[in-house]
Design a protein around this motif. Structure first.
Motif, short mmCIF file in Angstrom:
data_model
loop_
_atom_site.label_atom_id
_atom_site.label_comp_id
_atom_site.label_asym_id
_atom_site.label_seq_id
_atom_site.Cartn_x
_atom_site.Cartn_y
_atom_site.Cartn_z
N ASP A 1 0.83 -0.99 -0.13
CA ASP A 1 0.10 0.12 -0.04
C ASP A 1 0.89 1.24 0.02
O ASP A 1 1.77 1.37 0.70
CB ASP A 1 -0.96 -0.06 1.29
N THR A 2 0.49 2.36 -0.82
CA THR A 2 1.41 3.40 -0.78
C THR A 2 1.39 4.18 0.17
O THR A 2 2.18 4.90 0.72
CB THR A 2 0.86 4.30 -1.93
N ASN A 3 0.34 4.04 1.19
CA ASN A 3 0.35 4.87 2.55
C ASN A 3 1.24 4.05 3.51
O ASN A 3 1.72 4.78 4.22
CB ASN A 3 -1.11 4.70 2.95
N LEU A 4 1.78 2.65 3.19
CA LEU A 4 2.59 2.29 4.11
C LEU A 4 3.98 2.97 3.72
O LEU A 4 5.08 3.25 4.39
CB LEU A 4 2.88 0.81 4.16
N GLN A 5 4.20 3.07 2.22
CA GLN A 5 5.37 3.43 1.86
C GLN A 5 5.64 5.15 2.49
O GLN A 5 6.79 5.51 2.82
CB GLN A 5 5.54 3.59 0.52
N LYS A 6 4.58 5.95 2.09
CA LYS A 6 4.53 7.18 2.58
C LYS A 6 5.03 7.18 4.24
O LYS A 6 5.71 8.18 4.57
CB LYS A 6 3.52 7.78 2.30
N GLU B 1 7.01 15.70 0.97
CA GLU B 1 5.95 16.12 0.11
C GLU B 1 6.20 15.88 -1.46
O GLU B 1 5.32 15.26 -2.03
CB GLU B 1 5.51 17.55 0.31
N MET B 2 7.25 15.83 -1.82
CA MET B 2 7.65 15.93 -3.47
C MET B 2 7.64 14.29 -3.58
O MET B 2 7.13 13.69 -4.62
CB MET B 2 8.87 16.26 -3.68
N LEU B 3 8.00 13.58 -2.51
CA LEU B 3 8.20 11.78 -2.77
C LEU B 3 6.66 11.66 -2.75
O LEU B 3 6.36 10.70 -3.34
CB LEU B 3 8.89 11.46 -1.67
N GLU C 1 1.85 8.96 -5.55
CA GLU C 1 0.70 8.96 -5.82
C GLU C 1 0.59 9.10 -7.34
O GLU C 1 -0.74 8.52 -7.82
CB GLU C 1 -0.01 10.27 -5.49
N ARG C 2 1.37 9.31 -8.22
CA ARG C 2 1.37 9.02 -9.65
C ARG C 2 1.33 7.62 -10.14
O ARG C 2 1.22 7.17 -10.97
CB ARG C 2 2.28 9.85 -10.33
N THR D 1 6.79 3.64 -7.29
CA THR D 1 5.75 2.99 -6.41
C THR D 1 5.81 1.31 -6.46
O THR D 1 5.66 0.65 -5.46
CB THR D 1 4.26 3.33 -6.75
N ALA D 2 5.98 0.82 -7.66
CA ALA D 2 6.33 -0.66 -7.82
C ALA D 2 7.60 -1.03 -6.89
O ALA D 2 7.91 -2.08 -6.49
CB ALA D 2 6.21 -1.13 -9.16
#
Length: 988
Positions: free
Chosen positions: A329-334, A364-366, A371-372, A377-378
């Motif tokens: 999940d990208t939320n975990l990455q963030k 913020e930039m990361l 999100e894109r 992300t992969a």
């Protein structure tokens, strides 16, 4: 049955897109823990083994009556005496001492973690990867195509937290044996560290005793040993606890990390039954009997392993299979990036406000790039790659000074060490080839061919060509299957570009260039003739030595004198081949030079900016899917080749099974002098020159770098964004010599006072120093003052145009003028001095004896300030030219300045395009200055000044009757009108 048929990734041959689900993540339920931080995703395995080898800790013991992997256990009878004994053992000093020792060892961070600041520790923060319950059937069956869409879709398996692994199963049966598996980089060892630290701090109350073991250590021990001796040998504090393990009701947990390193045989004929903890048996037999529940049957066991080794434990001995799915999940990455990049003190900045703002902007930039759903992300499905991203960003943004050992190549080499740490690909294979060596030979070949063809996307056919075309034996097939199951996704992931979902790209783009460089430097890029020649040379060399001894003995008895001659001729072949193979080093140096100075890459961004863009993305509108992509750039490839040859990186690669001999590195460096240094002498564009300097820094060869730097008499880095890292690299590389630099151009390089402090030793040795357009204020002028007052300063030309110097900055520069002995030309054009700043300079100018030219143009000077400067200049021994154009000088002031004569007053003031009733000799110079600086000046003010200059020209032309002078006036007027017209139209 062959190993290839048993492998859990037994798929239709040639199908590289259908792999076991390891990163099958979701946006559904997940496990997030913000506590007890583990180290970086990749840091676990190598460091965990080090801990388990080195620690001398003591653990309490425990015994639980239990039979089978997940069967019902008999209720143990508990007497008051047993309960009292349990309380005594649990509260004993031995357990407390054991917990303290384990906590100290497992909380200790490797060197790679210390960069994140003193506040970053294992007890600070942690993000748990997603763990999903699995089964042997799911592990063995083929999975759908490995695409990002399949990874993000809702899974059918239940998520489970780390602390719930030993909860009862779906049928209500207790779980005693847990197999926790995941591919390389998913964080198995990190989770084990977290579990141990949680237990040490009382956050795992289910168990009263935890005993961790490294299966790698057990695999190296061949002597028979009892379980009691094995525990007390590694954890000496448990000497008093181990003898009563079977008699107490203590809940004990054994942790077996890295089961793939052990060859286990669960057949009774292969491993005999053992229920006595005091009986000496092979270490593998202890593990087998613990899992069988013949030895300490009520003890809980958690095993970590790679997917290819899951089948080594029969399913009947496993109560639960759990797969680590990474950050699906990208939320975990963030969350991971937020915690890593926001640690206090990690920036090294003294100003907390500045560092905090920079950290927030970076996160913020990361986040926006994640999100894109870009390729990053992969990549960040794997926690280890999240660590690499954070480490790279820390290197790019928060490096204020570069230690000699800190390089980008070193980051990637350490990253691979933390993930592979010399592990063999398959412990059952007789060749025992290291995982990293196999990767260099196979994935490195794919990476190199992609670099040569400027390609980053690879089809299934490309993979078959690199991995399967040379498959000849059963052993090679087995190794390939293990690689596909355990390692493939660590380096290659599905492409996210529309229309390319079934192609693969390197998980991190720079990793392709690193592996390609490793492939070349290791000498894997050989022709068929070279490979055959090398093998034949080795065989002949070994045989000829043995036969020569025998022949020499026989020749003393029998008259067979021709035999020694024959075998001496055979010895010539290895010598001849060694000379021919030496040409490989020339080829490596030639490849490095050709790739480093490719003209088609001359005007790209420098490599550090390219890495930054690949991680943080490019701000602005996204590219349309139908728009033709830019050509791929591989400028890191030659830089990594140089970095891999450094002594430190070669030492780490040696630990990974990739040996690069000192002689080979020496011969490559020697060959590079003929190519790299010669091509480096040519004039390079600024971004390419920055890449060259970065290459020299990565190479870490001081003698080579010194010779290369001596050939650089002029260094032009204009318009290169000089981050703290780039400034440190420039200072480090230039410090290898003491020669004077003719010119250093740092125009528009985003410099500040800290940049000047970093570059101070370099600036001292520069004769011409260009610092225009850098927003240098008073703090920077203070650094420049110290520079000019230094007794070793050789700066003779200094340009500070278009910087906000201001009044205070002018005072610092005035102090510098008073004591400097080298400066001949100083440009303060458009530096917001004002009358006060000009007055400060005029006060100290008399103490200077070497300045010949002073530019104070476009500084809002009035008549009084201008005349004051000129009066001082008249009395100056050397000053003969003062630039005062584009200031607020009235007609009276102009007439006073026009009256100056070089032969009489010794100074010339450049104010207008006219000189009395003639055109000024410097009219073209003034207009050129205006044209060059127009993008940085107030256009309306420039238009007003040009209008005044035009009026002055027309007025002076009307006052002369000389036709030659009138023609000159008309020519200059036409140039001014042309400039005004373009300014009005917006084309200038």
């Amino acid at each position: 049955m062959s190993r290839a048929m048993q492998c859990q990734s037994c798929l239709p041959w040639g199908s590289w897109a259908r792999l076991p689900r390891c990163l099958a993540g979701s946006r559904g339920t997940r496990s997030v823990s913000v506590r007890a931080a583990a180290g970086p995703g990749p840091a676990g395995r190598c460091f965990l083994r080090k801990i388990l080898r080195s620690s001398s800790v003591s653990l309490p013991r425990g015994c639980v009556r239990y039979q089978g992997g997940s069967q019902n256990s008999a209720q143990p009878g508990s007497s008051r005496h047993g309960q009292s004994q349990l309380r005594n053992v649990a509260s004993s000093a031995a357990i407390k001492k054991h917990q303290k020792s384990l906590s100290a060892w497992f909380s200790h961070q490797p060197n790679e973690e210390r960069q994140f600041g003193p506040s970053f520790s294992l007890d600070a923060v942690h993000v748990d990867p997603v763990i999903r319950e699995s089964s042997l059937e799911e592990i063995l069956k083929p999975s759908p195509d490995l695409t990002i869409q399949n990874q993000l879709q809702q899974p059918s398996r239940r998520a489970i937290s780390l602390h719930s692994l030993f909860d009862v199963d779906a049928c209500g049966r207790p779980v005693k044996n847990v197999v926790l598996y995941g591919t390389v980089g998913t964080g198995k060892s990190t989770l084990i560290k977290k579990m141990v630290v949680d237990w040490c701090h009382g956050r795992l109350p289910r168990f009263e005793l935890v005993i961790p073991f490294s299966c790698e250590d057990l695999s190296h021990s061949h002597a028979h040993v009892s379980l009691r001796r094995l525990i007390t040998k590694k954890y000496q504090h448990l000497r008093d606890v181990v003898p009563v393990l079977e008699a107490s009701n203590l809940e004990v947990l054994f942790i077996l990390n890295g089961l793939e390193r052990l060859n286990l045989d669960f057949r009774l004929a292969g491993t005999e039954l053992c229920c006595d903890p005091s009986e000496p048996v092979p270490p593998s037999a202890i593990v087998v009997n613990l899992l069988r529940k013949y030895l300490l049957p009520e003890a809980s066991i958690i095993v970590t392993t790679r997917p290819s080794a899951v089948h080594r434990i029969p399913a009947k001995y496993v109560g639960r299979y759990a797969e680590i799915c990474g950050f699906s999940d990208t939320n975990l990455q963030k969350l991971y990036f937020q915690m890593r990049l926001s640690q206090p003190g990690c920036t090294g900045e003294q100003s907390q406000d500045r560092s905090s703002a920079e950290q927030e902007n970076l996160v913020e930039m990361l986040s926006r790039n994640l999100e894109r759903h870009n390729q990053i992300t992969a990549a960040c499905f794997l926690p280890s790659y999240c660590w690499l991203v954070c480490t790279t960003l820390h290197f790019l943004y928060f490096t204020r000074t570069v230690p000699p050992s800190q390089t980008l190549t070193g980051i990637y080499t350490s990253f691979l060490r933390l993930n592979f740490s010399g592990e063999v690909l398959d412990s059952t294979d007789p060749t025992h080839i290291s995982m990293m060596k196999y990767v260099a030979k196979t994935v490195g070949k794919l990476a190199y061919e992609g670099v040569m063809s400027r390609k980053t996307c690879f089809s299934e056919e490309d993979l078959q060509q690199c991995f399967e075309v040379e498959m000849k034996t059963e052993s090679e097939l087995n190794l390939l299957e293990v690689f596909r199951s355990d390692v493939f996704r660590f380096f290659l992931s599905p492409c996210v570009q529309p229309g390319k979902e079934h192609t693969f790209v390197f998980t991190i783009p720079a990793m392709q260039e690193y592996l390609a460089a490793l492939y070349v430097v290791l000498g894997e890029k050989k022709t068929l003739a070279q490979r055959v020649g090398q093998e034949l040379s080795e065989v002949i060399g070994k045989v000829s030595e043995d036969v020569a001894v025998v022949v020499n003995i026989i020749s003393k008895v029998l008259p067979l004198r021709f035999l020694p001659v024959l075998f001496n001729l055979l010895k010539i072949f290895p010598r001849y081949f060694s000379r021919v193979s030496g040409k490989d080093k020339d080829a490596i140096a030639h490849t490095m030079a050709e790739e480093l100075f490719k003209e088609e890459d001359y005007y790209n961004d420098d490599v550090l900016d390219q890495i930054n863009s690949s991680i943080l993305g490019v701000e602005g509108p996204m590219r349309h899917p139908d728009e033709a992509p830019d050509d791929e750039v591989f400028e890191l490839f030659p830089i990594f080749m140089g970095g891999i040859l450094s002594r430190r990186n070669r030492a780490i690669l040696e630990q990974l099974g990739c040996s690069i001999k000192n002689l080979a590195a020496f011969e490559i460096a020697k060959a590079m002098k003929k190519t790299v240094i010669r091509k480096g002498r040519r004039g390079l564009p600024p971004s390419e020159l920055m890449d060259y300097l970065f290459f020299l820094h990565e190479f870490q060869n001081e003698r080579f770098t010194a010779e290369a730097v001596r050939s650089l008499r002029a260094v032009n880095l204009s318009s290169v964004k000089m981050t703290p890292l780039k400034c440190s690299v420039l200072a480090s590389v230039m410090s290898t010599t003491c020669h004077e630099v003719e010119e250093l151009n740092l125009t528009s390089c985003n410099l500040d006072s800290s940049s000047l402090r970093t570059l101070f030793p370099v600036l001292l040795r520069c004769k011409a120093l260009h610092l225009q357009l850098n927003s240098l204020g008073s703090d920077a002028c203070k650094e420049i003052r110290d520079l000019l007052l230094h007794d070793k300063c050789v700066v003779s030309r200094l340009r500070l145009a278009n910087n906000p110097v201001g009044e205070q900055g002018a005072r610092y520069l005035a102090e510098a003028l008073a004591g400097n002995r080298s400066l001949a030309q100083l440009s303060l054009l458009h530096t917001a001095l004002g009358d006060a700043g000009a007055e400060a300079i005029a006060q100290h100018l008399a103490q200077n004896q070497h300045l010949r030219e002073l530019n104070l143009g476009y500084n809002s000077l009035t008549d009084a300030a201008a005349l004051r400067v000129v009066e001082v200049a008249k009395r100056h021994e050397a000053l003969d030219k003062v630039h005062l154009y584009f200031n607020d000088i009235s007609e009276d002031g102009k007439r006073a300045l026009d009256s100056l004569r070089m032969d009489r007053d010794g100074v010339r003031a450049l104010v207008f395009l006219t000189a009395g009733t003639d055109v000024s000799d410097y009219w073209s110079h003034i207009l050129n200055v205006v044209q060059r600086n127009l993008p940085f000046w107030d256009r309306e003010r420039v238009r007003q000044h040009l209008a005044l200059l035009l009026q002055d020209l027309e007025s002076s032309r009307s006052q002369t009757a000389n036709p030659w002078r009138k023609a000159k006036f008309l020519r200059v007027e036409s140039e001014v009108k042309k400039m005004l017209g373009k300014l009005q139209d917006g084309t200038l």
